[in-house]
Design an enzyme around this catalytic site. Sequence first.
Site, PDB file in Angstrom:
ATOM      1  CG  ASP A 184     -56.044  93.925  72.210  1.00 54.48           C
ATOM      2  OD1 ASP A 184     -56.823  94.522  71.446  1.00 54.48           O
ATOM      3  OD2 ASP A 184     -56.018  92.692  72.347  1.00 54.48           O
TER       4      ASP A 184
ATOM      5  CG  ASP B  67     -61.377  94.437  70.483  1.00 55.82           C
ATOM      6  OD1 ASP B  67     -61.028  93.246  70.421  1.00 55.82           O
ATOM      7  OD2 ASP B  67     -62.470  94.813  70.965  1.00 55.82           O
TER       8      ASP B  67
ATOM      9  CD  GLU C  25     -61.263  91.018  66.644  1.00 52.34           C
ATOM     10  OE1 GLU C  25     -61.538  89.890  67.070  1.00 52.34           O
ATOM     11  OE2 GLU C  25     -61.659  92.056  67.210  1.00 52.34           O
TER      12      GLU C  25
ATOM     13  CG  HIS D 211     -58.016  86.590  73.010  1.00 53.43           C
ATOM     14  ND1 HIS D 211     -57.555  87.117  71.814  1.00 53.43           N
ATOM     15  CD2 HIS D 211     -59.050  87.370  73.383  1.00 53.43           C
ATOM     16  CE1 HIS D 211     -58.288  88.168  71.502  1.00 53.43           C
ATOM     17  NE2 HIS D 211     -59.202  88.359  72.435  1.00 53.43           N
ATOM     18  CG  ASP D 212     -61.758  86.292  70.839  1.00 54.40           C
ATOM     19  OD1 ASP D 212     -61.843  86.408  72.074  1.00 54.40           O
ATOM     20  OD2 ASP D 212     -61.660  87.272  70.062  1.00 54.40           O
TER      21      ASP D 212
HETATM   22  O1  TEU Z   1     -63.511  90.044  69.499  1.00 51.49           O
HETATM   23  C1  TEU Z   1     -64.497  90.413  68.594  1.00 51.49           C
HETATM   24  C2  TEU Z   1     -65.478  89.408  68.335  1.00 51.49           C
HETATM   25  O2  TEU Z   1     -66.247  89.610  67.421  1.00 51.49           O
HETATM   26  C3  TEU Z   1     -65.523  88.170  69.203  1.00 51.49           C
HETATM   27  O3  TEU Z   1     -66.104  88.451  70.403  1.00 51.49           O
HETATM   28  C4  TEU Z   1     -66.271  87.154  68.497  1.00 51.49           C
HETATM   29  O4  TEU Z   1     -67.568  87.607  68.270  1.00 51.49           O
HETATM   30  C5  TEU Z   1     -66.383  85.895  69.283  1.00 51.49           C
HETATM   31  O5  TEU Z   1     -65.202  85.548  69.890  1.00 51.49           O
HETATM   32  C6  TEU Z   1     -66.760  84.790  68.328  1.00 51.49           C
HETATM   33  O6  TEU Z   1     -67.655  83.975  68.941  1.00 51.49           O
HETATM   34  C7  TEU Z   1     -62.827  91.043  70.165  1.00 51.49           C
HETATM   35  C8  TEU Z   1     -61.911  90.426  71.195  1.00 51.49           C
HETATM   36  O7  TEU Z   1     -60.946  89.644  70.531  1.00 51.49           O
HETATM   37  C9  TEU Z   1     -62.734  89.662  72.176  1.00 51.49           C
HETATM   38  O8  TEU Z   1     -61.943  88.970  73.111  1.00 51.49           O
HETATM   39  C10 TEU Z   1     -63.636  90.648  72.882  1.00 51.49           C
HETATM   40  O9  TEU Z   1     -64.506  89.962  73.724  1.00 51.49           O
HETATM   41  C11 TEU Z   1     -64.451  91.472  71.892  1.00 51.49           C
HETATM   42  O10 TEU Z   1     -63.679  91.962  70.807  1.00 51.49           O
HETATM   43  C12 TEU Z   1     -65.017  92.683  72.591  1.00 51.49           C
HETATM   44  O11 TEU Z   1     -63.986  93.582  72.882  1.00 51.49           O
END
Ligand code: TEU
Length: 561
Positions: free
Chosen positions: A113, A215, A257, A331-332
Site C-alpha cells: 500500500d 492510497d 484508489e 478495509h473501509d
Molecule cells: O481511504 C480514502 C478515503 O477516502 C476513505 O477514508 C473514505 O473517505 C472513507 O473510508 C469513507 O467513509 C484511504 C484508506 O483506504 C483509508 O483506510 C485511510 O484512512 C485513508 O485513505 C487515509 O489514508
Amino acid sequence: MDHSTTPLASPERSPLQPKWWHTATVYQVYPRSFCDSNGDGIGDLPGITSKLDYLKKLGIDIIWLSPIYKSPMDDNGYDISDYRDIASEFGTLADFDQLVAEAKDRGIGIMLDLVVNHTSDEHPWFLQSRQGSDNPFRDFYIWRKPAPGGGPPNGLKSSFGGPAWTLDPATGEYYLHMFSRRQPDLNWENERVRAEIYDMMNWWLERGIAGFRMDVIDYIGKQVDRELIKDGPHLHDYLQEMNARTFGSRDILTVGEAWSATPGAALLYSGRDRQELSMVFQFEHVTQQWDTVYGKWRPKPLDLVNLKTVLSKWQLALSEDGWNSLFWGNHDLPRAVSRYGDVTGYHVESAKMLATVLHLLKGTPFIYQGEEIGMTNVPFTSIEQYRDIETLNMHRLHVEAGLSPEEFIRGANENGRDNARTPMQWSAAPYGGFSTGVPWIEVNPNYPKVNAEAAIRDESSIWNHYRKLIALRKTCPVIVYGEYRSWLDQHPDVFVYTRTFDRTRMIVVANFTPRHIALSLPSELGMNGECLIYNYEPVNMINETIELSPYEAFAIASRTG
Ligand code: TEU
Ligand code: CA
C-alpha cells in the site's frame, strides 16, 4: 507487441496485450486483523507468512497488504512515520523479506500500500517542516497563513470530520490534512518530495514486490488555494512521471484508489498507452447507496436496478481500453454479504451468489480477507467497542449535532469501517484462532460457525465456491476477455449478463432476493451448455422461462458455432 514502436501520439491504440494480472485474483490482507503470531493481540507479518499455504490453496495470485510501515497508528498505519521500516508490532524488515520469499515460492506476489498523499505528523520530514518557515523541509507540506480575519485559510474539510487545517502555534500558520490532523498532506508540487517518493518506491521494488495499491491517488494533483482536491491539473503528469521513474520498466500491478473516478478519468489512469496505472478502484457502486445528507451513516436499502446500471456502465466504458478492478469490500467498507446479501436467511447462498456475479465480470477481482468464508458485519452495541478513527470522530460530531447515539451505532454497524476490521476467523478456538491473547478489537461472536477451518472441510462452503471461481478464471478466456452485455436492466430482482469471446458465450444469472422468482428470458438467451458454477444444483439448459431459488446464481457456457 513492442510498446516502443507505438508512438503515443498515434490516433490508433495499440492492441490489447495479455497481462498476467488479467487472469489474477488479488487478496487483501489487513495486517492488524489477519493473524497474530505472538499473542499480543495484534496481527503481524510472521502471522501472514504462516497462512500462505491457506492462500495458496484458495488459489490467489497477489496479496495486497494494507500498510505495514512504521507508524504511530492514528489511522492503523495509513499514517507513516518511516517509509523504509516496518511497524514494530508487525515485525521487522527481515520478516518482510521472508514473507516475500515464501510467497514467491508459492507463486504469490506481494503488493504494498503506497500512502503518499500524506505522512504521519511523526515523520522526520514533518518534524523538520514545522520547525519554522525557513526550514528546508517547510515546503514538503502545505502551509498557509490564517484567513484575513483569522481562522483556517479556507473551507476545506477533512474526510474524518472538521476543518482540513490545523494551526501550528510555533509559526502561526496552518497545515493541510485531508484526513486526521496527524496525517499532514505532502506537497506534490515540490520536486524534492516527488524525488524522495520515487526513491522510496524503487527501494521497495528492489526488494521484490509485485505491485502497489496507491492510497487516495486522485488527491496528489490538488490545488489547495482553489479548494480543488480531486483530479487536479497535474495529477496525470505526476503519475506519468512516477511510472517513468519507478515501475514503468517492470511488469508489476498498480491500482490507484480514486473515489472520484468517472469512466473518463479511469481511461486516463489505466488506458494502455497512457503509461500510468494498471487500473483504479472506483466506488460508484458503493456511494450510490449512500444518503445524500447523512452519507454512509444512513445507508439506503439496496436498489438492484441502480447497482446493475453502475456495474454495466463501467463494464462497457472500459471494454475497449483501460481495465476494471472488481470488488465488493475492503478495509473501509462493510462486509459484502451483510451489505448485499442476507446473513440471516441465506448466508451461504447469498455469499456465493455475490461472488459469482463479481468474479465473472470483466476485470481483476479483489477479495477482502474473510469475505471468502462469509464474514459478516459486527453487532456492536456501544461506541466503546469501536476502534476506527473515522467512526469515533464522526460519532462525536454527529451526536453533538443531534443524531441519537443509538441511530449512529445503527449506521456504524451497517457501514462503519470496523465491520471489516474484526479479526479473521480461523477456527472455533477462543478468539477465532486469530490470537492466543486478547485481540485489539473484538472478534465477531459468530466465529464458532463462520471460520476457515470449518469452511475448508465443507465441500459446499462459500470458501470452496471462491476457490472454484478463482480457478475458472485461469482456464476460461471468456471470463477474462469476453465482451459484456447486460439483459433485463429494469428487472428489480435479477441480474443477467452475458460474456462472449471467440465462439464461446457465457451467461450469468443471479437472483438478489430471498424469494423464488419465475423469470422470462428473451428467446435469444436460450442456452444448452456446460454449467461452470452454481450454488444450488447445476443448470445446463435454460429456456424462455426459468425458476430461480432464493439467491440462486449460476453460469453456463456454450460454443456458438
Ligand atoms: O481511504 C480514502 C478515503 O477516502 C476513505 O477514508 C473514505 O473517505 C472513507 O473510508 C469513507 O467513509 C484511504 C484508506 O483506504 C483509508 O483506510 C485511510 O484512512 C485513508 O485513505 C487515509 O489514508
Ligand atoms: Ca502480534
